[in-house]
Scaffold this motif. Sequence first.
Motif, PDB file in Angstrom:
ATOM      1  N   PRO A 193       0.962  -1.273   0.019  1.00  0.00           N
ATOM      2  CA  PRO A 193      -0.038  -0.027  -0.141  1.00  0.00           C
ATOM      3  C   PRO A 193       0.880   1.116   0.037  1.00  0.00           C
ATOM      4  CG  PRO A 193      -0.009  -0.997   2.179  1.00  0.00           C
ATOM      5  CD  PRO A 193       0.784  -1.994   1.467  1.00  0.00           C
ATOM      6  N   TRP A 194       0.477   2.324  -1.005  1.00  0.00           N
ATOM      7  CA  TRP A 194       1.352   3.223  -1.114  1.00  0.00           C
ATOM      8  C   TRP A 194       0.441   4.571  -0.239  1.00  0.00           C
ATOM      9  CZ3 TRP A 194       4.704   4.988  -5.654  1.00  0.00           C
ATOM     10  CH2 TRP A 194       5.344   3.803  -6.016  1.00  0.00           C
ATOM     11  N   ARG A 195       1.316   5.402   0.355  1.00  0.00           N
ATOM     12  CA  ARG A 195       0.671   6.760   1.119  1.00  0.00           C
ATOM     13  C   ARG A 195       1.674   7.721   1.223  1.00  0.00           C
ATOM     14  NH1 ARG A 195       1.110   3.616   6.228  1.00  0.00           N
ATOM     15  NH2 ARG A 195       3.012   4.732   7.480  1.00  0.00           N
ATOM     16  N   ILE A 196       1.120   8.889   1.143  1.00  0.00           N
ATOM     17  CA  ILE A 196       2.080  10.055   1.454  1.00  0.00           C
ATOM     18  C   ILE A 196       1.790  10.693   2.595  1.00  0.00           C
ATOM     19  CG2 ILE A 196       2.439  12.443   0.748  1.00  0.00           C
ATOM     20  CD1 ILE A 196       1.399  11.470  -2.209  1.00  0.00           C
ATOM     21  N   GLN A 197       2.635  11.140   3.366  1.00  0.00           N
ATOM     22  CA  GLN A 197       2.515  11.651   4.669  1.00  0.00           C
ATOM     23  C   GLN A 197       3.276  12.681   5.213  1.00  0.00           C
ATOM     24  OE1 GLN A 197       2.991   7.944   6.949  1.00  0.00           O
ATOM     25  NE2 GLN A 197       5.019   8.516   7.893  1.00  0.00           N
ATOM     26  N   TYR A 198       2.567  13.857   6.029  1.00  0.00           N
ATOM     27  CA  TYR A 198       3.400  14.808   6.468  1.00  0.00           C
ATOM     28  C   TYR A 198       2.862  15.254   7.761  1.00  0.00           C
ATOM     29  CZ  TYR A 198      -0.475  17.311   3.929  1.00  0.00           C
ATOM     30  OH  TYR A 198      -1.353  17.892   3.505  1.00  0.00           O
ATOM     31  N   TYR A 199       3.651  16.211   8.470  1.00  0.00           N
ATOM     32  CA  TYR A 199       2.909  16.814   9.512  1.00  0.00           C
ATOM     33  C   TYR A 199       2.426  18.163   9.199  1.00  0.00           C
ATOM     34  CZ  TYR A 199       4.307  12.856  12.659  1.00  0.00           C
ATOM     35  OH  TYR A 199       4.536  11.733  13.351  1.00  0.00           O
ATOM     36  N   PHE A 200       1.205  18.612   9.756  1.00  0.00           N
ATOM     37  CA  PHE A 200       1.053  19.719   9.619  1.00  0.00           C
ATOM     38  C   PHE A 200       0.953  20.616  11.182  1.00  0.00           C
ATOM     39  CE2 PHE A 200      -2.447  22.925   9.357  1.00  0.00           C
ATOM     40  CZ  PHE A 200      -2.033  23.645   8.454  1.00  0.00           C
ATOM     41  N   TYR A 201       1.446  21.565  11.056  1.00  0.00           N
ATOM     42  CA  TYR A 201       1.443  22.361  12.368  1.00  0.00           C
ATOM     43  C   TYR A 201       0.654  23.748  12.257  1.00  0.00           C
ATOM     44  CZ  TYR A 201       5.538  19.478  12.847  1.00  0.00           C
ATOM     45  OH  TYR A 201       6.622  18.515  12.701  1.00  0.00           O
ATOM     46  N   PRO A 202      -0.444  23.646  13.031  1.00  0.00           N
ATOM     47  CA  PRO A 202      -1.481  24.661  12.957  1.00  0.00           C
ATOM     48  C   PRO A 202      -0.794  26.025  13.360  1.00  0.00           C
ATOM     49  CG  PRO A 202      -2.527  22.922  14.057  1.00  0.00           C
ATOM     50  CD  PRO A 202      -0.893  22.638  13.736  1.00  0.00           C
ATOM     51  N   GLU A 203      -1.150  27.293  13.066  1.00  0.00           N
ATOM     52  CA  GLU A 203      -0.516  28.589  13.422  1.00  0.00           C
ATOM     53  C   GLU A 203      -0.674  28.772  14.909  1.00  0.00           C
ATOM     54  OE1 GLU A 203      -2.293  32.302  12.131  1.00  0.00           O
ATOM     55  OE2 GLU A 203      -4.157  31.280  11.820  1.00  0.00           O
ATOM     56  N   ASN A 204      -1.867  28.228  15.452  1.00  0.00           N
ATOM     57  CA  ASN A 204      -1.760  28.426  16.842  1.00  0.00           C
ATOM     58  C   ASN A 204      -0.924  27.793  17.864  1.00  0.00           C
ATOM     59  OD1 ASN A 204      -2.882  25.964  16.893  1.00  0.00           O
ATOM     60  ND2 ASN A 204      -4.882  26.340  17.270  1.00  0.00           N
ATOM     61  N   GLY A 205       0.006  26.873  17.288  1.00  0.00           N
ATOM     62  CA  GLY A 205       0.959  26.468  17.982  1.00  0.00           C
ATOM     63  C   GLY A 205       0.558  24.980  18.606  1.00  0.00           C
ATOM     64  N   SER A 206      -0.641  24.565  18.496  1.00  0.00           N
ATOM     65  CA  SER A 206      -1.098  23.440  19.008  1.00  0.00           C
ATOM     66  C   SER A 206      -0.424  22.013  18.258  1.00  0.00           C
ATOM     67  CB  SER A 206      -2.754  23.141  18.797  1.00  0.00           C
ATOM     68  OG  SER A 206      -2.874  23.169  17.523  1.00  0.00           O
ATOM     69  N   LYS A 207      -0.748  20.919  18.791  1.00  0.00           N
ATOM     70  CA  LYS A 207      -0.062  19.774  18.385  1.00  0.00           C
ATOM     71  C   LYS A 207      -0.154  19.585  16.887  1.00  0.00           C
ATOM     72  CE  LYS A 207      -0.310  14.940  19.317  1.00  0.00           C
ATOM     73  NZ  LYS A 207      -1.180  13.887  19.861  1.00  0.00           N
ATOM     74  N   ALA A 208       1.030  18.899  16.207  1.00  0.00           N
ATOM     75  CA  ALA A 208       0.998  18.822  15.057  1.00  0.00           C
ATOM     76  C   ALA A 208       0.371  17.469  14.537  1.00  0.00           C
ATOM     77  CB  ALA A 208       2.565  18.102  14.676  1.00  0.00           C
TER      78      ALA A 208
END
Length: 134
Positions: free
Chosen positions: A34-49
């Motif tokens: 199974p293929w997948r793309i993943q990344y972490y998104f960090y909101p501007e309010n500094g909450s958890k990624a």
Amino acid sequence: MAKKIFLPNGCSTSTPSVNPINWKTGGQSLLDKPWRIQYYFYPENGSKANLIVVKGMNEFKDLTDCRRATKAIIDSDLEALKKGYNPISKKFVNEINRNSQLHPYLDFISAFRIALTKVKSTKKHRKEMEICIN
């Protein structure tokens, strides 16, 4: 460690990675995984990624097509993120804040319209300002 990409809406994201890791160089047996793309998104309010997982390339049965689709999805997602897309809310910053008060991503004319509601002036002067804004 993945490089952090800073976005214009004050958020940031890690560089997207693909699983399987050798998706660019591996052989035909990669199609069995199974293929997948993943990344972490960090909101501007500094909450958890937030871990964002993108799928969509597994439907391809040809390795070349699967690689092209993966590359296209990565490019498309990065382009959307750079334009202010928030994958958590699934909205662009402009959609979220369109009717809000003044903020850094508000277009110039809308900012004038909001400011006009806050200015104390005569009715005639307000009408003149409205004409100028329009």
